[in-house]
Design a protein around this motif. Sequence first.
Motif, mmCIF file in Angstrom:
data_model
loop_
_atom_site.group_PDB
_atom_site.id
_atom_site.type_symbol
_atom_site.label_atom_id
_atom_site.label_comp_id
_atom_site.label_asym_id
_atom_site.label_seq_id
_atom_site.Cartn_x
_atom_site.Cartn_y
_atom_site.Cartn_z
ATOM 1 N N VAL A 104 0.844 -1.191 0.000
ATOM 2 C CA VAL A 104 0.000 0.000 0.000
ATOM 3 C C VAL A 104 0.884 1.247 0.000
ATOM 4 O O VAL A 104 1.800 1.368 0.813
ATOM 5 N N TYR A 105 0.614 2.140 -0.926
ATOM 6 C CA TYR A 105 1.318 3.412 -1.037
ATOM 7 C C TYR A 105 0.333 4.538 -0.744
ATOM 8 O O TYR A 105 -0.782 4.545 -1.267
ATOM 9 N N GLN A 106 0.771 5.473 0.089
ATOM 10 C CA GLN A 106 -0.051 6.623 0.460
ATOM 11 C C GLN A 106 0.258 7.799 -0.462
ATOM 12 O O GLN A 106 1.407 8.065 -0.791
ATOM 13 N N PHE A 107 -0.792 8.492 -0.833
ATOM 14 C CA PHE A 107 -0.642 9.714 -1.612
ATOM 15 C C PHE A 107 0.058 10.779 -0.759
ATOM 16 O O PHE A 107 -0.237 10.930 0.427
ATOM 17 N N ILE A 108 0.981 11.492 -1.374
ATOM 18 C CA ILE A 108 1.579 12.648 -0.715
ATOM 19 C C ILE A 108 1.453 13.847 -1.672
ATOM 20 O O ILE A 108 1.773 13.735 -2.852
ATOM 21 N N PRO A 109 0.975 14.975 -1.168
ATOM 22 C CA PRO A 109 0.720 16.139 -2.043
ATOM 23 C C PRO A 109 1.992 16.940 -2.333
ATOM 24 O O PRO A 109 2.089 18.107 -2.000
ATOM 25 N N VAL A 110 2.964 16.287 -2.950
ATOM 26 C CA VAL A 110 4.236 16.940 -3.265
ATOM 27 C C VAL A 110 4.116 17.759 -4.545
ATOM 28 O O VAL A 110 4.605 18.879 -4.626
ATOM 29 N N GLU A 111 3.452 17.198 -5.538
ATOM 30 C CA GLU A 111 3.282 17.914 -6.805
ATOM 31 C C GLU A 111 1.806 18.302 -6.938
ATOM 32 O O GLU A 111 1.396 19.300 -6.396
ATOM 33 N N SER A 112 1.013 17.490 -7.589
ATOM 34 C CA SER A 112 -0.416 17.817 -7.713
ATOM 35 C C SER A 112 -1.193 17.232 -6.536
ATOM 36 O O SER A 112 -0.824 16.199 -5.981
ATOM 37 N N ASN A 113 -2.267 17.904 -6.187
ATOM 38 C CA ASN A 113 -3.107 17.385 -5.107
ATOM 39 C C ASN A 113 -4.588 17.451 -5.448
ATOM 40 O O ASN A 113 -5.428 17.306 -4.585
ATOM 41 N N GLU A 114 -4.891 17.666 -6.729
ATOM 42 C CA GLU A 114 -6.292 17.788 -7.102
ATOM 43 C C GLU A 114 -6.580 17.156 -8.454
ATOM 44 O O GLU A 114 -5.688 17.021 -9.294
ATOM 45 N N ILE A 115 -7.844 16.792 -8.615
ATOM 46 C CA ILE A 115 -8.354 16.334 -9.903
ATOM 47 C C ILE A 115 -9.455 17.316 -10.275
ATOM 48 O O ILE A 115 -10.383 17.547 -9.498
ATOM 49 N N ARG A 116 -9.333 17.924 -11.468
ATOM 50 C CA ARG A 116 -10.322 18.885 -11.945
ATOM 51 C C ARG A 116 -11.177 18.251 -13.025
ATOM 52 O O ARG A 116 -10.656 17.708 -14.003
ATOM 53 N N ILE A 117 -12.490 18.329 -12.828
ATOM 54 C CA ILE A 117 -13.431 17.693 -13.743
ATOM 55 C C ILE A 117 -14.421 18.738 -14.248
ATOM 56 O O ILE A 117 -14.976 19.506 -13.469
ATOM 57 N N ASN A 118 -14.634 18.742 -15.562
ATOM 58 C CA ASN A 118 -15.672 19.579 -16.154
ATOM 59 C C ASN A 118 -16.969 18.778 -16.078
ATOM 60 O O ASN A 118 -17.090 17.732 -16.713
ATOM 61 N N LEU A 119 -17.921 19.254 -15.293
ATOM 62 C CA LEU A 119 -19.159 18.506 -15.075
ATOM 63 C C LEU A 119 -20.041 18.451 -16.315
ATOM 64 O O LEU A 119 -20.828 17.521 -16.480
ATOM 65 N N LYS A 120 -19.889 19.429 -17.178
ATOM 66 C CA LYS A 120 -20.710 19.454 -18.398
ATOM 67 C C LYS A 120 -20.240 18.379 -19.381
ATOM 68 O O LYS A 120 -21.030 17.648 -19.934
ATOM 69 N N THR A 121 -18.922 18.314 -19.577
ATOM 70 C CA THR A 121 -18.368 17.351 -20.536
ATOM 71 C C THR A 121 -17.970 16.027 -19.881
ATOM 72 O O THR A 121 -17.664 15.072 -20.565
#
Length: 152
Positions: A37-54
């Motif tokens: 098991v590997y834990q996420f670390i917010p070193v670089e990106s820490n988000e996922i951006r989603i366009n709700l329309k598309t």
Amino acid sequence: MLLMIKMMKPFYTLQEGNDLKLVFAYQYFSVVKGTEVYQFIPVESNEIRINLKTKQIENLTDIFVFQRGTRIFRIPLFQLLQISDLIDHLKSITTFYIQEAKTLAEAESFNEEIFHLEIQNLQRLIDKALSDGDREMFMLLTDKLKAEEAAH
């Protein structure tokens, strides 16, 4: 290398119009690589951006970093989507927001149709006032039409 998402809970979500941000922090996102098991670390990106329309992810090239002890691996979001079950987890998180965006879009469309019908009705009443020679009604209705169009 196949990865499985062990846990994926956004630290918080932020919706701005049709854009949804899923922000992750320590201990809220982990993957299983092999048997580890590997834990996420917010070193670089820490988000996922989603366009709700598309329903499209907009930051596919962002790098996500995971750690187990002293071992770290970096992976672009597009690759994580390809080699894991991330999309299934995203669907379960975003379903509510996508439905809300769809409902809002339908309501806006409905309101737009109502507005056009009201304008058409005012135009018919203006035509009737003209044909009846009712100057007072004509002036009242044209002022109302101007106000409606300005407010829209």
